[in-house]
Design a protein around this motif. Structure first.
Motif, PDB file in Angstrom:
ATOM      1  N   SER A 169       6.041  10.412  -2.058  1.00 12.93           N
ATOM      2  CA  SER A 169       5.107  10.622  -3.179  1.00 12.93           C
ATOM      3  C   SER A 169       5.357  11.972  -3.845  1.00 12.93           C
ATOM      4  O   SER A 169       5.185  12.110  -5.061  1.00 12.93           O
ATOM      5  N   SER A 187      -4.015   9.433   4.105  1.00 12.36           N
ATOM      6  CA  SER A 187      -3.844  10.100   2.802  1.00 12.36           C
ATOM      7  C   SER A 187      -3.157  11.448   2.955  1.00 12.36           C
ATOM      8  O   SER A 187      -3.516  12.437   2.301  1.00 12.36           O
ATOM      9  N   LYS A 191       0.837  -1.212   0.000  1.00 14.30           N
ATOM     10  CA  LYS A 191       0.000   0.000   0.000  1.00 14.30           C
ATOM     11  C   LYS A 191       0.867   1.256   0.000  1.00 14.30           C
ATOM     12  O   LYS A 191       0.577   2.230  -0.697  1.00 14.30           O
ATOM     13  N   LEU A 192       1.931   1.209   0.792  1.00 15.82           N
ATOM     14  CA  LEU A 192       2.815   2.367   0.903  1.00 15.82           C
ATOM     15  C   LEU A 192       3.518   2.643  -0.417  1.00 15.82           C
ATOM     16  O   LEU A 192       3.624   3.794  -0.860  1.00 15.82           O
ATOM     17  N   PRO A 241       0.691   7.958   5.268  1.00 20.41           N
ATOM     18  CA  PRO A 241       0.165   8.078   3.905  1.00 20.41           C
ATOM     19  C   PRO A 241      -0.963   7.105   3.615  1.00 20.41           C
ATOM     20  O   PRO A 241      -1.968   7.477   3.001  1.00 20.41           O
ATOM     21  N   THR A 242      -0.835   5.875   4.091  1.00 23.06           N
ATOM     22  CA  THR A 242      -1.828   4.852   3.762  1.00 23.06           C
ATOM     23  C   THR A 242      -3.077   4.931   4.627  1.00 23.06           C
ATOM     24  O   THR A 242      -4.160   4.549   4.200  1.00 23.06           O
ATOM     25  N   ASN A 266       2.459   1.757  -3.406  1.00 25.96           N
ATOM     26  CA  ASN A 266       1.450   2.249  -4.352  1.00 25.96           C
ATOM     27  C   ASN A 266       1.165   3.731  -4.129  1.00 25.96           C
ATOM     28  O   ASN A 266       0.996   4.493  -5.088  1.00 25.96           O
ATOM     29  N   TRP A 267       1.099   4.137  -2.866  1.00 23.48           N
ATOM     30  CA  TRP A 267       0.895   5.561  -2.555  1.00 23.48           C
ATOM     31  C   TRP A 267       2.048   6.393  -3.101  1.00 23.48           C
ATOM     32  O   TRP A 267       1.840   7.434  -3.728  1.00 23.48           O
ATOM     33  N   ASN A 268       3.269   5.941  -2.860  1.00 24.97           N
ATOM     34  CA  ASN A 268       4.445   6.680  -3.315  1.00 24.97           C
ATOM     35  C   ASN A 268       4.503   6.796  -4.837  1.00 24.97           C
ATOM     36  O   ASN A 268       5.095   7.738  -5.372  1.00 24.97           O
ATOM     37  N   SER A 287       1.833   7.008  -6.811  1.00 15.33           N
ATOM     38  CA  SER A 287       0.658   7.715  -7.342  1.00 15.33           C
ATOM     39  C   SER A 287       0.974   9.197  -7.522  1.00 15.33           C
ATOM     40  O   SER A 287       1.895   9.733  -6.904  1.00 15.33           O
ATOM     41  N   PRO A 306       0.829  12.856  -6.759  1.00  9.92           N
ATOM     42  CA  PRO A 306       0.517  13.498  -5.477  1.00  9.92           C
ATOM     43  C   PRO A 306      -0.454  14.663  -5.616  1.00  9.92           C
ATOM     44  O   PRO A 306      -0.566  15.275  -6.679  1.00  9.92           O
TER      45      PRO A 306
END
Length: 434
Positions: A328, A420, A156-157, A416-417, A159-161, A163, A165
């Motif tokens: 991110s 957000s 998840k982390l 982040p996860t 994937n956030w990074n 994406s 921002p």
């Protein structure tokens, strides 16, 4: 010169807003997905030696082409044509032929859904190596996150990074503006926004170029600042009339926010070792009508603390850190950090925390913060400090930030996860009166 211009090596001043946006996306995305893209380029080369001896500019042209084909909805023929032409002009005709051959191989594999990616199997080390390629992160980060957070959270982390921002804007109340004023300007500019959990903030995903060109930052209406940093200021809880030392202050986002909370009463000393960044801070302070509240102090905190006899109501140490909570927005940072950096950083954080503590008056408050999500830089530093300095007592951040951001130990932590937001950490430590 901005990040995009430094990366590409040319000025973007002649481009219109749409082209600047596209260039920014391509540059940030290419840097973000570098490990994944390099693995594919190496796999499609006829020989591994071809990849290892490839000229940096040629490799960069291929990276851009791969990113456009794999991650953007750019017509394939346009990507091939443009990057082949670029290689021929910037290097030589033979380079253009190589780019043409490799990009067409990629297109063929993508169409048949047969990209040569590693399988996530084997022992923990092997799985971490495979995931580091697929999600384009350094192996040491992947292993560390799986170890401390578990595989699912690590994915998840990452994937956030990876994406795109969002950015947050904080309205400058010191200049008399309200969030409604900022919202009205954004609506006039046709910039889509979302109101934040914090009263002074709004979020935008696109339209930053319009905000800049309209002069909203230049006229002092707002500043770019993530809510995670805003919550650190909430933990400090600046009150009118207080004296506050902001250690490692530059570039000054938290300094300005704290100063606006003082309502014209009190003083903030902004200390930093970088003279140029301090100058930028003071220029921003003048723009925000806060320069009478903020005094800049150039120097090394460790030396300043030894020489100064001054004591402050509150001392904020926003410590130099790995930045693992802001990957991110900082596409390049993941490649500029090594595992060995953590040990050096934690030693520096201990030194700075000790120095900052000597500036706190009896009954005063010391606030330690980072933009990291690593326990070694956060909770562990506070635990070690309190053990060595019994004159300081940990005070929970209850009442300063929403409950969802408070850990069991009473620290502020944004994830982040989970939230957000950028990852950040802060702790309040109260010095005994005696």
């Amino acid at each position: 010169m901005g990040y995009v211009e430094r990366t590409l090596g040319f000025s973007t001043r002649h481009l219109d807003d749409r082209d600047i946006r596209l260039v920014t996306v391509i540059v940030a995305g290419t840097v973000r997905w570098k490990r994944y893209i390099d693995y594919l380029i190496m796999s499609l080369c006829s020989d591994e030696k071809v990849f290892s001896k490839m000229e940096p500019l040629l490799l960069q042209i291929l990276r851009i082409g791969f990113f456009e084909i794999l991650k953007l909805n750019v017509p394939a023929y346009a990507v091939v044509d443009e990057n082949v032409r670029l290689a021929k002009v910037a290097l030589r005709p033979g380079a253009g032929n190589m780019v043409n051959a490799i990009l067409r191989k990629l297109l063929s594999l993508k169409e048949t859904d047969s990209l040569p990616l590693p399988k996530v199997e084997g022992d923990d080390r092997a799985q971490a190596r495979a995931l580091s390629i697929i999600y384009s992160h350094p192996v040491w980060m992947v292993r560390r996150w799986i170890r401390f957070h578990g595989k699912e959270e690590a994915l998840k982390l990452m994937n956030w990074n990876n994406s795109d921002p969002y950015f947050s804007l904080r309205v400058n109340t010191a200049n008399g503006y309200t969030r409604d004023d900022l919202v009205n300007r954004l609506e006039d500019l046709q910039v889509h926004y979302e109101k934040s959990i914090m009263d002074e903030f709004v979020r935008i995903r696109e339209g930053m170029q319009a905000v800049l060109q309209a002069g909203l930052l230049r006229e002092g209406m707002c500043a770019v600042q993530d809510e995670s940093a805003g919550f650190v200021v909430s933990v400090v809880d600046p009150q009118p009339g207080e004296s506050i030392m902001d250690c490692c202050a530059a570039p000054g986002g938290k300094t300005l926010f704290m100063a606006s909370r003082l309502a014209g009463q009190g003083k903030i000393w902004a200390l930093d070792i970088n003279k140029g960044r301090l100058r930028i801070l003071m220029e921003a302070a003048k723009c925000h009508n806060l320069d009478d509240i903020i005094t800049d102090v150039h120097g090394d905190l460790r030396l300043y603390a030894k020489e100064s006899t001054a004591k402050y109501d509150k001392v904020l140490l926003d410590a130099p850190c790995s930045g693992l909570g802001v990957l991110s927005k900082r596409a390049d940072l993941r490649w500029n950090r090594q595992f060995e950096d953590l040990e050096e950083l934690t030693c520096l954080q201990d030194e700075l925390l000790y120095s900052a503590s000597s500036l706190v008056k009896p009954g005063g408050v010391l606030i330690y913060s980072t933009c990291s999500i690593d326990h070694e830089e956060n909770e562990n530093r506070i635990t070690a400090f309190v053990q060595r300095h019994p004159e300081f007592t940990l005070e929970g951040v209850h009442g300063y930030v929403p409950a969802e951001f408070i850990t069991d130990e009473g620290f502020y932590s944004s994830s982040p996860t989970k939230h957000s937001l950028d990852g950040a950490f802060a702790a309040r430590l109260v010095r005994s009166i005696h």
